[in-house]
Scaffold this motif. Structure first.
Motif, short mmCIF file in Angstrom:
data_model
loop_
_atom_site.label_atom_id
_atom_site.label_comp_id
_atom_site.label_asym_id
_atom_site.label_seq_id
_atom_site.Cartn_x
_atom_site.Cartn_y
_atom_site.Cartn_z
N LEU A 1 1.02 -1.23 0.03
CA LEU A 1 -0.16 -0.02 0.06
C LEU A 1 0.99 1.14 0.12
O LEU A 1 1.79 1.39 0.83
CB LEU A 1 -1.05 -0.11 1.36
CG LEU A 1 -1.69 1.18 1.63
CD1 LEU A 1 -2.64 1.38 0.39
CD2 LEU A 1 -2.41 1.25 2.67
N ALA A 2 0.74 2.21 -0.83
CA ALA A 2 1.19 3.27 -1.16
C ALA A 2 0.28 4.26 -0.54
O ALA A 2 -0.59 4.74 -1.16
CB ALA A 2 2.00 3.66 -2.48
N LEU A 3 0.83 5.37 0.51
CA LEU A 3 0.15 6.28 1.04
C LEU A 3 0.59 7.53 0.11
O LEU A 3 1.87 8.02 0.60
CB LEU A 3 0.13 6.50 2.62
CG LEU A 3 -0.28 5.35 3.14
CD1 LEU A 3 0.07 5.22 4.78
CD2 LEU A 3 -1.58 5.09 3.22
N VAL A 4 0.06 8.35 -0.62
CA VAL A 4 0.64 9.43 -1.77
C VAL A 4 -0.06 10.62 -1.13
O VAL A 4 -1.29 10.77 -1.32
CB VAL A 4 0.54 9.15 -3.10
CG1 VAL A 4 0.99 10.06 -3.89
CG2 VAL A 4 1.23 7.77 -3.24
N LEU A 5 0.65 11.41 -0.62
CA LEU A 5 0.10 13.18 -0.43
C LEU A 5 0.39 13.79 -1.64
O LEU A 5 1.70 14.10 -1.85
CB LEU A 5 0.77 13.39 0.87
CG LEU A 5 0.31 12.89 2.20
CD1 LEU A 5 1.18 13.21 3.34
CD2 LEU A 5 -1.28 13.17 2.49
N VAL B 1 5.00 5.74 2.51
CA VAL B 1 4.54 7.09 2.52
C VAL B 1 5.36 7.90 1.42
O VAL B 1 6.65 7.89 1.34
CB VAL B 1 4.76 7.89 3.76
CG1 VAL B 1 4.20 9.36 3.77
CG2 VAL B 1 4.02 7.12 4.85
N ALA B 2 4.76 8.55 0.43
CA ALA B 2 5.19 9.50 -0.59
C ALA B 2 4.51 10.60 -0.70
O ALA B 2 3.45 11.00 -0.14
CB ALA B 2 5.41 8.65 -2.03
N VAL B 3 5.20 11.75 -1.05
CA VAL B 3 4.58 13.09 -1.31
C VAL B 3 4.94 13.64 -2.87
O VAL B 3 6.05 13.67 -3.13
CB VAL B 3 5.33 14.04 -0.43
CG1 VAL B 3 4.96 15.49 -0.33
CG2 VAL B 3 5.01 13.78 1.00
N VAL B 4 4.03 14.20 -3.51
CA VAL B 4 3.93 14.67 -4.96
C VAL B 4 4.55 16.06 -4.48
O VAL B 4 3.69 17.06 -4.15
CB VAL B 4 2.78 14.51 -5.53
CG1 VAL B 4 3.06 15.32 -6.72
CG2 VAL B 4 2.26 13.01 -5.58
N GLU B 5 5.47 16.38 -5.11
CA GLU B 5 6.01 17.96 -4.93
C GLU B 5 6.36 18.43 -6.25
O GLU B 5 7.48 18.14 -6.96
CB GLU B 5 7.21 17.97 -3.95
CG GLU B 5 6.89 17.65 -2.65
CD GLU B 5 8.41 17.30 -1.76
OE1 GLU B 5 8.31 17.80 -0.56
OE2 GLU B 5 9.47 17.12 -2.31
N GLY B 6 5.55 19.21 -6.82
CA GLY B 6 5.64 19.67 -8.08
C GLY B 6 5.64 18.46 -9.12
O GLY B 6 4.84 17.65 -9.06
N GLY B 7 6.84 18.40 -10.12
CA GLY B 7 7.03 17.24 -10.92
C GLY B 7 7.74 16.22 -10.36
O GLY B 7 8.31 15.34 -11.15
N THR B 8 7.95 15.94 -9.23
CA THR B 8 8.42 14.80 -8.63
C THR B 8 7.79 14.15 -7.45
O THR B 8 6.87 14.73 -7.12
CB THR B 8 10.04 15.25 -7.82
OG1 THR B 8 9.76 16.02 -6.93
CG2 THR B 8 10.99 15.87 -8.93
N LEU C 1 -3.44 4.81 -2.25
CA LEU C 1 -4.04 5.74 -1.56
C LEU C 1 -3.64 7.00 -1.64
O LEU C 1 -2.71 7.64 -1.22
CB LEU C 1 -4.22 5.41 0.17
CG LEU C 1 -5.30 6.34 0.68
CD1 LEU C 1 -6.77 6.51 0.27
CD2 LEU C 1 -5.43 6.04 2.30
N TYR C 2 -4.49 7.63 -2.62
CA TYR C 2 -3.83 9.21 -3.10
C TYR C 2 -4.92 10.08 -2.45
O TYR C 2 -6.03 10.13 -2.45
CB TYR C 2 -4.20 9.37 -4.75
CG TYR C 2 -4.06 10.59 -5.35
CD1 TYR C 2 -2.93 11.29 -5.61
CD2 TYR C 2 -5.37 11.72 -5.04
CE1 TYR C 2 -2.84 12.63 -6.09
CE2 TYR C 2 -4.94 12.99 -5.71
CZ TYR C 2 -3.62 13.21 -6.18
OH TYR C 2 -3.79 14.83 -6.49
N LEU C 3 -4.18 10.98 -1.78
CA LEU C 3 -4.83 11.94 -0.82
C LEU C 3 -4.53 13.45 -1.53
O LEU C 3 -3.22 13.81 -1.43
CB LEU C 3 -4.31 11.97 0.45
CG LEU C 3 -4.45 10.57 1.16
CD1 LEU C 3 -3.63 10.51 2.51
CD2 LEU C 3 -5.97 10.16 1.34
N GLY C 4 -5.31 14.02 -2.20
CA GLY C 4 -5.06 15.26 -2.95
C GLY C 4 -6.42 16.08 -3.33
O GLY C 4 -7.31 15.85 -3.00
N GLY C 5 -6.03 17.06 -3.92
CA GLY C 5 -7.41 17.90 -4.41
C GLY C 5 -7.86 17.78 -5.67
O GLY C 5 -8.75 18.38 -6.03
#
Length: 589
Positions: A128-132, A165-172, A276-280
């Motif tokens: 499971l990947a928790l992606v913010l 746990v992973a975080v999307v920051e701009g293009g990375t 699990l994508y957590l975003g707007g």
């Protein structure tokens, strides 16, 4: 003398590293081992003739596994179904189920197949990947989602589940906590992520600023003093809308690309994968609602009054990301990845503060903006068999249903009859004679080539976990040279030849090996995965000696002055076996 037939190819630059292949002086380095020291008898002529008549065929059987979730009209999970209850169709044609078992409600094995418990351990383990998505979240909404994950997801992970746990920051996309079964490590990573500065507020502020400008100016009547200047201002607002939409599209494409690369890395992991994508939400048509707000105030009036303002009804749809979002869903389906998406922002809630001060931004445009934002969430989840929810008062409700998916499901497996052609295939699952049941599964699949699969395996080694190493592959950095602000790093790849399948020919034994090499720096910048085809030929009279030795291949990476992970994956093309390893290296130290 053993010969390694290979050619020097130039590397591609990009991302974190440029790969340059360098053949060592003898083409193949044989590392001494005790087995190589003793003289070996010559190969008898009869044996050589026998080998000349040997035929070898390597068959790679692909089993497609489809997870299926069945509920009744009351929303409760339906258990106790058997293989005969299901019908699976590919492009509308029924396929024969070769594997079947149920989790959380009885198990039925196909005759001759492995017991379900064994299969579950090998092929059904959950990753499971928790992606913010910090590109789209506001601090308040992000913190609320993190709290819900801590309360409703982490406590329910099983001992053999692995999560990250992973975080999307701009293009990375940056992995802040690698795969682990420790809930406290995941909790700590989420708390660290909560300290960052998401960009959602900046996106909201930019939209409000444009709406404010639309509200604050008016269109003059012909002949009014300063009419030309006022028309120029209206035109400039329109041009700024185009820039806004283009910038948002660039940001969204970069974010989608980062998530797609991450999904590709998940393909290198065995078993079930869920994100699990957590975003707007990434608007599939960024700016469309703003263009319509501008048009409602200025468009018709400008034409009626005879002002020449350059606008087009197509500008609001020019930067359409629908195809890119669908491509991401297709990539997930090709790699057995299911998306669960939770969206929570002002726009998605349908209560944008922009509506409180703008007469040009009514309920219709509010609904359009919300639809464009949530379309990406719905496409990713619905197309991959997952679930999507927008601005739930309690996100725990979605997380509870997700947990039920992990705990209660059916797995249907089949071997495709069609040859691998890289095309997307539509999947449909039915329960025979039960119209009262709701069946959910991924909507399609796509065959992945060996190169795609091995590139994913290499990315997984870079980002997540190298996995098994049955070929006993080893990698070491043997030297480096500084070149201005970068380093040329020599990387030596070694593996025992006894682990390879060698095909007998007339006067030699032949093997086929492909190496996949990539590098990733501390900021998450990843080089393109480079494939290196390395044929192997061993003279028959040296076969027994060589099988006790280790082969080595040297390649050179151009790396920045930064900490790197270097990953190498290897595929034995004849033996249908592969392995991967990863090493850490900081040039200059």
């Amino acid at each position: 003398m053993l010969r390694w037939i290979a050619s020097i190819t130039s590397g591609r630059s990009g991302g974190s590293a440029m790969i340059r292949h360098v053949l060592v002086p003898t083409l193949l380095v044989l590392c001494a081992s005790p087995a190589a020291a003793a003289p070996q008898p010559p190969v008898p002529a009869e044996a050589a003739e026998s080998r000349e008549e040997t035929f070898f065929e390597s068959i790679d059987v692909q089993v497609v596994n489809v997870e299926v979730y069945v509920t009744g009209r009351d929303g409760k999970r339906v258990t106790g179904l058997t293989r005969d209850d299901f019908e699976l169709l590919e492009d509308g044609r029924p396929v024969e189920l070769t594997n079947f078992f149920a989790v959380g409600g009885g198990t039925q094995d196909v005759p001759g197949a492995e017991p379900a418990a064994a299969v579950a351990g090998a092929d059904q383990r959950l990753h499971l990947a928790l992606v913010l998505d910090d590109l789209t979240l506001t601090p308040q909404s992000r913190n609320r989602l993190i709290q819900a994950v801590e309360a409703d997801v982490l406590p329910h992970l099983r001992a053999d589940d692995r999560a990250l746990v992973a975080v999307v920051e701009g293009g990375t996309l940056r992995v802040t906590q690698g795969l682990t079964s420790d809930p406290e490590a995941l909790r700590a990573a989420l708390q660290t992520a909560a300290l960052g500065a998401p960009q959602g507020l900046l996106r909201v502020a930019a939209k409000r600023e444009l709406l404010s400008r639309i509200e604050s100016i008016g269109l003059p009547m012909p002949g009014d003093p300063g009419a030309a200047m006022q028309v120029a201002i209206v035109q400039q607002v329109y041009e700024d809308l185009k820039s806004y939409a283009a910038e948002r599209a660039i940001e969204s494409r970069a974010g989608l690309g980062a998530v797609a690369d991450f999904v590709a890395s998940l393909s290198g992991l065995p078993g079930r994968k869920a994100v699990l994508y957590l975003g707007g939400g990434l608007s599939v048509r960024p700016g469309e609602a703003l263009f319509q707000a501008w048009e409602s105030k200025f468009g018709a009036a400008a034409r009626t009054r005879g002002f020449e303002i350059h606008s087009s009804i197509f500008d609001g749809r020019r930067d359409d990301l629908t195809r890119e979002v669908q491509d991401l869903a297709d990539t997930a389906n090709a790699n057995r990845v299911t998306f669960y998406t939770a969206g929570t922002t002002e726009e998605l809630a349908g209560v944008s503060a922009a509506a409180s001060f703008s007469a040009s931004w009514g309920s219709t445009l509010e609904a359009l903006e919300k639809a464009n934002l949530r379309a990406s969430l719905d496409t990713l989840a619905g197309g991959t068999g997952g679930l999507s929810a927008v601005d739930l008062p309690n996100p725990g409700a979605l997380f509870g249903r997700m947990r039920e998916d992990f705990d209660v499901y059916y797995s249907l497996g089949y071997v495709p009859e069609r040859r691998r052609d890289g095309k997307n295939r539509k999947l449909e699952v039915r329960v025979r004679g039960r119209q009262d049941l709701q069946v959910r599964s991924r909507a399609g699949r796509r065959d992945t080539t060996n190169q795609e699969r091995m590139s994913g395996r290499t990315l997984a080694a870079l980002v997540l976990d190298p996995g098994a190493n049955p070929l006993e592959l080893a990698v070491e950095c043997t030297g480096e040279t500084r070149d201005k602000d970068q380093f040329l790093v020599d990387v030596l790849v070694k593996f025992p030849l006894a682990k390879l399948v060698l095909l007998p020919k007339e006067s030699f034994h032949e093997g086929r090996v492909t190496l996949y090499v990539g590098a990733r720096d501390s900021r998450g910048r990843t080089s393109p995965i480079q494939a290196i085809v390395v044929p192997v030929r061993v003279p028959n009279d040296q076969l027994l000696t060589v099988l006790g030795q280790t082969a080595a291949y040297k390649t050179t990476l151009r790396l920045r002055d930064d900490a790197h992970t270097i990953a190498v994956a290897m595929r034995d093309e004849l033996g249908n076996a592969d392995a991967a390893v990863a090493v850490k290296h900081r040039p200059g130290q």
